[in-house]
Write an enzyme that holds these catalytic residues in place. Sequence first.
Site, PDB file in Angstrom:
ATOM      1  CB  CYS A  51      -0.574   0.142   1.334  1.00 33.61           C
ATOM      2  SG  CYS A  51      -2.493   1.277   0.963  1.00 33.61           S
ATOM      3  CB  CYS A  55      -1.712   3.935   8.136  1.00 34.24           C
ATOM      4  SG  CYS A  55      -2.520   4.510   6.157  1.00 34.24           S
ATOM      5  CB  CYS A  58      -0.925  -0.213   8.018  1.00 28.78           C
ATOM      6  SG  CYS A  58      -1.772  -0.997   7.670  1.00 28.78           S
ATOM      7  CB  CYS A  95     -16.434  -7.300   6.621  1.00 28.18           C
ATOM      8  SG  CYS A  95     -15.030  -4.994   6.385  1.00 28.18           S
ATOM      9  CB  CYS A 127     -19.152  -4.579   5.736  1.00 26.64           C
ATOM     10  SG  CYS A 127     -18.048  -3.097   5.798  1.00 26.64           S
ATOM     11  CB  CYS A 187     -18.529   0.884   9.467  1.00 19.99           C
ATOM     12  SG  CYS A 187     -17.255  -0.359  10.248  1.00 19.99           S
ATOM     13  NE  ARG A 259     -18.336  -5.460  13.578  1.00 23.20           N
ATOM     14  CZ  ARG A 259     -18.332  -4.375  12.235  1.00 23.20           C
ATOM     15  NH1 ARG A 259     -17.378  -3.482  11.260  1.00 23.20           N
ATOM     16  NH2 ARG A 259     -19.555  -4.415  11.793  1.00 23.20           N
TER      17      ARG A 259
HETATM   18  N1  SAM Z   1      -6.555   0.795   3.328  1.00 18.72           N
HETATM   19  C1  SAM Z   1      -8.027   0.984   3.658  1.00 18.72           C
HETATM   20  C2  SAM Z   1      -7.872   2.497   4.428  1.00 18.72           C
HETATM   21  O1  SAM Z   1      -6.894   2.470   5.404  1.00 18.72           O
HETATM   22  O2  SAM Z   1      -9.545   2.950   4.572  1.00 18.72           O
HETATM   23  C3  SAM Z   1      -8.981  -0.415   4.291  1.00 18.72           C
HETATM   24  C4  SAM Z   1      -8.039  -1.124   4.804  1.00 18.72           C
HETATM   25  S1  SAM Z   1      -6.973  -0.623   6.390  1.00 18.72           S
HETATM   26  C5  SAM Z   1      -6.256  -1.838   7.104  1.00 18.72           C
HETATM   27  C6  SAM Z   1      -8.869  -1.103   7.483  1.00 18.72           C
HETATM   28  C7  SAM Z   1      -8.479   0.056   9.166  1.00 18.72           C
HETATM   29  O3  SAM Z   1      -7.189  -1.496   9.454  1.00 18.72           O
HETATM   30  C8  SAM Z   1      -7.886   0.548   9.312  1.00 18.72           C
HETATM   31  O4  SAM Z   1      -8.750   1.753   8.784  1.00 18.72           O
HETATM   32  C9  SAM Z   1      -6.407   0.515  10.688  1.00 18.72           C
HETATM   33  O5  SAM Z   1      -8.333   1.572  11.691  1.00 18.72           O
HETATM   34  C10 SAM Z   1      -7.134  -0.661  11.229  1.00 18.72           C
HETATM   35  N2  SAM Z   1      -5.478  -1.154  10.695  1.00 18.72           N
HETATM   36  C11 SAM Z   1      -5.000  -1.750  10.607  1.00 18.72           C
HETATM   37  N3  SAM Z   1      -3.879  -2.110  10.869  1.00 18.72           N
HETATM   38  C12 SAM Z   1      -4.253  -2.171  12.666  1.00 18.72           C
HETATM   39  C13 SAM Z   1      -3.258  -2.468  13.502  1.00 18.72           C
HETATM   40  N4  SAM Z   1      -2.475  -2.828  13.383  1.00 18.72           N
HETATM   41  N5  SAM Z   1      -3.877  -2.105  14.854  1.00 18.72           N
HETATM   42  C14 SAM Z   1      -5.259  -2.080  14.531  1.00 18.72           C
HETATM   43  N6  SAM Z   1      -6.138  -1.420  14.195  1.00 18.72           N
HETATM   44  C15 SAM Z   1      -5.034  -0.926  12.706  1.00 18.72           C
HETATM   45  C1  DTB Z   2     -11.527  -2.440  11.040  1.00 19.11           C
HETATM   46  O1  DTB Z   2     -11.907  -1.288  12.476  1.00 19.11           O
HETATM   47  N1  DTB Z   2     -10.895  -3.390  12.062  1.00 19.11           N
HETATM   48  C2  DTB Z   2     -10.070  -4.246  10.753  1.00 19.11           C
HETATM   49  C3  DTB Z   2     -11.188  -3.652   9.837  1.00 19.11           C
HETATM   50  N2  DTB Z   2     -11.837  -2.367  10.287  1.00 19.11           N
HETATM   51  C4  DTB Z   2     -11.003  -3.953   8.613  1.00 19.11           C
HETATM   52  C5  DTB Z   2      -8.793  -4.093  10.308  1.00 19.11           C
HETATM   53  C6  DTB Z   2      -7.639  -4.347  11.660  1.00 19.11           C
HETATM   54  C7  DTB Z   2      -6.544  -4.958  10.829  1.00 19.11           C
HETATM   55  C8  DTB Z   2      -6.105  -5.397  12.298  1.00 19.11           C
HETATM   56  C9  DTB Z   2      -4.794  -5.575  11.462  1.00 19.11           C
HETATM   57  C10 DTB Z   2      -4.315  -6.400  10.825  1.00 19.11           C
HETATM   58  O2  DTB Z   2      -4.428  -7.777  10.238  1.00 19.11           O
HETATM   59  O3  DTB Z   2      -4.053  -6.392   9.358  1.00 19.11           O
HETATM   60 FE1  SF4 Z   3      -3.163   1.427   3.362  1.00 18.44          FE
HETATM   61 FE2  SF4 Z   3      -2.768   0.149   5.777  1.00 18.44          FE
HETATM   62 FE3  SF4 Z   3      -3.183   2.407   5.598  1.00 18.44          FE
HETATM   63 FE4  SF4 Z   3      -4.841   1.119   4.502  1.00 18.44          FE
HETATM   64  S1  SF4 Z   3      -3.860   1.038   6.892  1.00 18.44           S
HETATM   65  S2  SF4 Z   3      -4.954   2.831   3.935  1.00 18.44           S
HETATM   66  S3  SF4 Z   3      -3.577  -0.499   3.901  1.00 18.44           S
HETATM   67  S4  SF4 Z   3      -1.647   1.791   4.944  1.00 18.44           S
END
Ligand code: SAM
Ligand code: DTB
Ligand code: SF4
Length: 316
Positions: A51, A55, A58, A95, A127, A187, A259
Amino acid sequence: MKNNITREEIGEIYHSPLLSLIQRSAEVHRNSFISGEVQVCTLLSIKTGSCSEDCGYCPQSARYKTGVESQKLMELSTVLESASAAKANGSTRFCMGAAWRNMKSEEDFEHVLEMVRGVSAMGLEVCSTLGMLTDDQAFRLKEAGLTAYNHNLDTSREHYPNVITTRTYDDRLDTLERVGNAKISICSGGILGLGESHEDRISMLHTLASLSVLPESIPVNAIVPVKGTPLEDSPRVSVWDMVRMIATARIVFPTAKVRLSAGRAEMSDVEQALCFMAGANSIFSGDKLLTTPNGSVAADNQLFDILGISAMKPAN
Ligand code: SAM
Ligand code: DTB
Ligand code: SF4
């Protein structure tokens, strides 16, 4: 419907003594829902890693070496098999998550629409979380049968630039506005443990309460620290903070699903039970979230049995 609650009022709720906060949120919960019912959702990463965004939490950002294996957009049949298994395991919402800033390719987008149609035809709530949307994409997702769109604010406007720099808070809000306009349920929630203050958490809830269309579901995630990300050394979020946030979200949004999301695998049964008492009524089930582990369906079923919880039926 807009929620006219002020930031100060949310702050008063958030800072109230924990036991009375839980008692109040449990009462609010009972008035809007059957309190022993929890929505069981399954997540699937339909496009993983590489990506462009930064973030800080992430594992899927291309900027960090996290060991997550990148995968291009999944085949429709694989997604439908996974949705069918989720349904068989008791999930009523499926989802699909994609590691995109936004959907640039029309071909990919049409492929995602096929997935939405297919999952919807199985009688599951659908979702997706695919990054930023245009108006046209939002309307087409709705047309394909999408129930809800997940797009988290993650934290307060003030703290956001300390965690993410490649897109703005207003970009996030614009997408939420488009989702609401397309009559897709919103959501949106956040993550605890990003180095935010209590005031940041209150501020995020206030922003969510000020949206022109209120969220139908609010994920409360605890940071899952992943090696290689800037937040790899984050300390574990205290269960008391999770409970306080869940209870406050329940009181501010009486009819939304709150959630209990990422971080649940690290919580004991007793800690999870407290979260359900405080008003959490939705979880992600299955052995994986998007890329990180998430306990097991068997363990969840056992906990549901102990607590007398039953799975919520799909709304559509
Ligand atoms: N790329 C899209 C976005 O960022 O909107 C969708 C996928 S992104 C992985 C979805 C959500 O996962 C993020 O907004 C964040 O809130 C959550 N997330 C990602 N990594 C995480 C982590 N290490 N711990 C907790 N939540 C996480
Ligand atoms: C949300 O709030 N939590 C979920 C879902 N929406 C997409 C994602 C959590 C991701 C946690 C890190 C991972 O497994 O990559
Ligand atoms: Fe990309 Fe992860 Fe950020 Fe979603 S949360 S935009 S997957 S870096």
